[in-house]
Design a protein around this motif. Structure first.
Motif, PDB file in Angstrom:
ATOM      1  N   ILE A 147     -19.483  -2.294 122.097  1.00 35.34           N
ATOM      2  CA  ILE A 147     -20.306  -3.449 122.446  1.00 35.34           C
ATOM      3  C   ILE A 147     -20.385  -3.527 123.960  1.00 35.34           C
ATOM      4  CG2 ILE A 147     -20.597  -5.956 122.275  1.00 35.34           C
ATOM      5  CD1 ILE A 147     -18.953  -5.906 119.730  1.00 35.34           C
ATOM      6  N   ALA A 148     -21.591  -3.787 124.459  1.00 32.42           N
ATOM      7  CA  ALA A 148     -21.807  -3.915 125.902  1.00 32.42           C
ATOM      8  C   ALA A 148     -22.408  -5.278 126.202  1.00 32.42           C
ATOM      9  CB  ALA A 148     -22.734  -2.808 126.407  1.00 32.42           C
ATOM     10  N   ARG A 149     -22.230  -5.721 127.443  1.00 32.79           N
ATOM     11  CA  ARG A 149     -22.915  -6.936 127.902  1.00 32.79           C
ATOM     12  C   ARG A 149     -24.402  -6.633 128.052  1.00 32.79           C
ATOM     13  NH1 ARG A 149     -18.804  -7.835 132.609  1.00 32.79           N
ATOM     14  NH2 ARG A 149     -20.547  -6.924 133.772  1.00 32.79           N
ATOM     15  N   GLY A 152     -25.361  -3.803 130.281  1.00 29.63           N
ATOM     16  CA  GLY A 152     -24.926  -2.454 129.938  1.00 29.63           C
ATOM     17  C   GLY A 152     -23.462  -2.182 130.177  1.00 29.63           C
ATOM     18  N   HIS A 153     -22.716  -3.162 130.663  1.00 26.88           N
ATOM     19  CA  HIS A 153     -21.279  -3.007 130.920  1.00 26.88           C
ATOM     20  C   HIS A 153     -20.534  -3.036 129.576  1.00 26.88           C
ATOM     21  CE1 HIS A 153     -17.508  -3.662 133.298  1.00 26.88           C
ATOM     22  NE2 HIS A 153     -17.132  -4.207 132.154  1.00 26.88           N
ATOM     23  N   LEU A 154     -19.921  -1.917 129.183  1.00 28.86           N
ATOM     24  CA  LEU A 154     -19.199  -1.852 127.911  1.00 28.86           C
ATOM     25  C   LEU A 154     -17.836  -2.515 128.044  1.00 28.86           C
ATOM     26  CD1 LEU A 154     -21.424   0.387 127.491  1.00 28.86           C
ATOM     27  CD2 LEU A 154     -19.814   1.465 125.941  1.00 28.86           C
ATOM     28  N   PHE A 155     -17.501  -3.371 127.087  1.00 29.95           N
ATOM     29  CA  PHE A 155     -16.216  -4.077 127.168  1.00 29.95           C
ATOM     30  C   PHE A 155     -15.410  -4.002 125.879  1.00 29.95           C
ATOM     31  CE2 PHE A 155     -19.300  -7.153 125.593  1.00 29.95           C
ATOM     32  CZ  PHE A 155     -18.618  -7.789 124.551  1.00 29.95           C
ATOM     33  N   ASP A 229     -30.190 -17.512 121.791  1.00 32.49           N
ATOM     34  CA  ASP A 229     -31.213 -18.478 121.379  1.00 32.49           C
ATOM     35  C   ASP A 229     -32.375 -18.543 122.360  1.00 32.49           C
ATOM     36  OD1 ASP A 229     -29.681 -19.073 119.175  1.00 32.49           O
ATOM     37  OD2 ASP A 229     -28.708 -20.808 120.110  1.00 32.49           O
ATOM     38  N   ASP A 230     -32.111 -18.215 123.627  1.00 32.14           N
ATOM     39  CA  ASP A 230     -33.174 -18.271 124.638  1.00 32.14           C
ATOM     40  C   ASP A 230     -33.982 -16.984 124.712  1.00 32.14           C
ATOM     41  OD1 ASP A 230     -31.292 -16.600 125.685  1.00 32.14           O
ATOM     42  OD2 ASP A 230     -31.033 -17.691 127.572  1.00 32.14           O
ATOM     43  N   GLY A 231     -33.688 -16.014 123.826  1.00 30.59           N
ATOM     44  CA  GLY A 231     -34.437 -14.766 123.812  1.00 30.59           C
ATOM     45  C   GLY A 231     -33.913 -13.704 124.758  1.00 30.59           C
ATOM     46  N   ARG A 232     -32.936 -14.050 125.596  1.00 33.68           N
ATOM     47  CA  ARG A 232     -32.382 -13.067 126.525  1.00 33.68           C
ATOM     48  C   ARG A 232     -31.342 -12.198 125.830  1.00 33.68           C
ATOM     49  NH1 ARG A 232     -31.261 -16.543 132.084  1.00 33.68           N
ATOM     50  NH2 ARG A 232     -33.431 -17.235 132.438  1.00 33.68           N
ATOM     51  N   ILE A 233     -31.253 -10.944 126.263  1.00 36.55           N
ATOM     52  CA  ILE A 233     -30.288 -10.023 125.674  1.00 36.55           C
ATOM     53  C   ILE A 233     -28.895 -10.384 126.163  1.00 36.55           C
ATOM     54  CG2 ILE A 233     -29.531  -7.624 125.550  1.00 36.55           C
ATOM     55  CD1 ILE A 233     -32.442  -6.788 125.832  1.00 36.55           C
ATOM     56  N   GLU A 234     -28.019 -10.725 125.224  1.00 38.68           N
ATOM     57  CA  GLU A 234     -26.641 -11.066 125.565  1.00 38.68           C
ATOM     58  C   GLU A 234     -25.709  -9.867 125.398  1.00 38.68           C
ATOM     59  OE1 GLU A 234     -25.415 -14.402 123.267  1.00 38.68           O
ATOM     60  OE2 GLU A 234     -26.689 -15.827 124.353  1.00 38.68           O
ATOM     61  N   TYR A 235     -25.962  -9.072 124.362  1.00 43.83           N
ATOM     62  CA  TYR A 235     -25.091  -7.945 124.063  1.00 43.83           C
ATOM     63  C   TYR A 235     -25.915  -6.756 123.582  1.00 43.83           C
ATOM     64  CZ  TYR A 235     -21.593 -11.696 123.943  1.00 43.83           C
ATOM     65  OH  TYR A 235     -20.816 -12.764 124.256  1.00 43.83           O
ATOM     66  N   TRP A 236     -25.266  -5.590 123.602  1.00 41.50           N
ATOM     67  CA  TRP A 236     -25.776  -4.381 122.960  1.00 41.50           C
ATOM     68  C   TRP A 236     -24.704  -3.907 121.995  1.00 41.50           C
ATOM     69  CZ3 TRP A 236     -30.535  -1.994 124.092  1.00 41.50           C
ATOM     70  CH2 TRP A 236     -31.223  -2.537 125.184  1.00 41.50           C
TER      71      TRP A 236
END
Length: 477
Positions: A147-149, A152-155, A229-236
């Motif tokens: 999972i990434a932020r 693209g930062h994988l955490f 909910d705002d349509g922005r990408i939170e995670y990958w």
């Protein structure tokens, strides 16, 4: 104006938190309505009595410690413990206790705020259970997962990823995954991953990853953006699926097809040699026979290259007509993207080769200024009309005449139209070439075939159902 004392009294009694006042010996001095609801004891029952009534037998020393800290002027921060309801039932509570001072600053008692901690512990249990189920699933799926932020930062990595790479989460965090990427593919992988991040599009790539023992294995990797909910990408959320064995199997199949193709060509060569020995004086026959054998070989090459799947019409035509590129006459290929099933590719390839051979010898390709229009199209069925209206307009007001059958599906048309060439006449006999151009498409594809001989050359056209020559994308072989 409201009296401040009355205001504070109302504030205490209207609070949803249980508020209890006691002296430094633990004798209850105040007990609000929320305390009555939480513990079950009324104010009349509790005021003047010891707060120890609420403590389980095995927690009596807890009150000693609380009172000792209060006398020392310390505040007891929130902690969780057990208390006894009037019914005798034990339940979870959250407590904070603060010292109370008189105007001179002397500690005269304590104020306790209590809340039912049952819902909190229930929520915590649900979270732990959810986490346990997630871990159970994530660490036992066959894929490596991560999972990434949004940037693209994988955490997070699942256990399979860490076991496969032999790395720790700290080593892999952020862009640490670059350490296990093959150097020959790293720049491409990073570039495609950055493009996916910028565009917010699903990512897919294929590349090798280094295993903990140094072996490189191939993975099909995918990542899907997860929006808030705002349509922005939170995670990958991404996975890496080991496809090493399937790639090796595909390569083995490819080599096997190449070997089969090679042997098939050898067999065709043997057939050619036998034909030469059988009819050594029939030069014309041998030439046409060898041309047709070569056409079969071209079809074989294309189908092997395409793993016996669908073959684009343009690719088939270009391969079959390569030998006429230097012809005196000219030709064009025009048509939409249509992919042919193997049977249709073989049938149409042989027909095109036969038409080109004839045109090069006798038709429009044999002279400068000659021209061949080669094209194909997908013909949608005519829109359905209103049968009842048509029958009424035809004098059948009651609509008793049976309705016509429904319109057929899409059709496929392929044509070869010569112009500017020498006059071509139909000799009247039906040779093998005519069978390749007319009878084989009719038999194999259910096609309608028209062949017209005119002053400028030959016009040939084939029409059939689209379903006879292609299949929907994604269908099996």
């Amino acid at each position: 104006m409201i009296d401040l004392h009355d205001f504070y009294s109302a504030l205490v009694h209207s609070s949803d938190d249980a508020i209890v006042a006691k002296d430094v010996d633990g004798i209850v001095l105040g007990w609000n309505a929320a305390a009555e609801r939480l513990f079950g004891w009324t104010a009349a029952e509790m005021i003047g009595g010891s707060i120890r009534r609420l403590l389980p037998a095995d927690r009596q020393d807890e009150e000693d410690l609380i009172l000792a800290r209060i006398r020392a002027g310390e505040r007891v921060g929130q902690f969780f413990t057990k208390r006894v309801h009037k019914s005798g039932a034990l339940f979870d509570v959250s407590l904070t206790v603060s010292p109370v001072r008189d105007p001179a600053g002397a500690i005269v008692g304590a104020a306790k705020i209590a809340r039912n901690a049952g819902p909190y512990f229930a929520d915590q249990q649900r979270l732990r259970e959810s986490e346990r189920r997630f871990r159970m699933m994530a660490d036992n799926i066959s894929q490596l997962a991560w999972i990434a932020r949004g940037d693209g930062h994988l955490f997070w990595y699942n256990r399979r990823w860490l076991d496969y790479t032999g790395a720790t989460l700290a080593e892999m965090a952020g862009w640490g995954w670059e350490k296990v990427q093959h150097p020959d593919h790293l720049a491409r992988v990073i570039e495609r991953w950055r493009v996916a991040l910028e565009r917010g599009e699903e990512w897919e790539d294929t590349f090798p990853l280094r295993r903990h023992d140094g072996e490189w294995r191939w993975f099909l990797s995918r990542a899907k953006p997860i929006c808030g909910d705002d349509g922005r990408i939170e995670y990958w959320f991404g996975t890496n699926t080991d496809i090493t064995e399937s790639r090796e199997q595909a390569e083995q199949i490819r080599l096997l097809l190449m070997e089969v193709n090679h042997r098939a060509k050898n067999l065709l060569g043997t057939v050619q040699a036998l034909a030469r020995r059988t009819a050594p004086d029939e030069a014309g026959f041998l030439k046409r026979f060898e041309d047709r054998i070569r056409s079969l070989a071209v079809n074989q090459d294309i189908l092997v290259k395409r793993e016996w799947r669908q073959v684009p019409v343009r690719e088939l035509a270009e391969a079959q007509l390569a030998f006429i590129e230097q012809a005196p006459g000219d030709f064009t290929l025009v048509g939409p993207d249509v992919a042919l099933v193997p049977r249709a590719a073989e049938t149409i390839g042989m027909a095109l080769h036969e038409l080109a051979t004839n045109a090069l010898k006798y038709g429009a390709l044999s002279v400068a200024g000659g021209y061949v229009d080669i094209g194909w199209s997908v013909d949608e069925p005519a829109p359905a009309s209103d049968p009842a209206a048509e029958r009424k307009s035809a004098g059948d007001p009651d609509g008793q005449t049976p309705a016509p059958p429904p319109a057929a599906g899409p059709g496929f048309s392929l044509w070869w139209r010569e112009s500017g060439g020498p006059p071509v006449r139909n000799k009247g006999h039906v040779g093998f070439g005519t069978r390749l151009m007319r009878d084989v498409p009719r038999h194999n594809l259910g096609a309608e075939v028209d062949i017209v001989f005119h002053e400028g050359g030959v016009c040939w056209e084939m029409k059939c159902a689209l379903a006879a020559v292609t299949r929907p994308m994604g269908a099996g072989v």
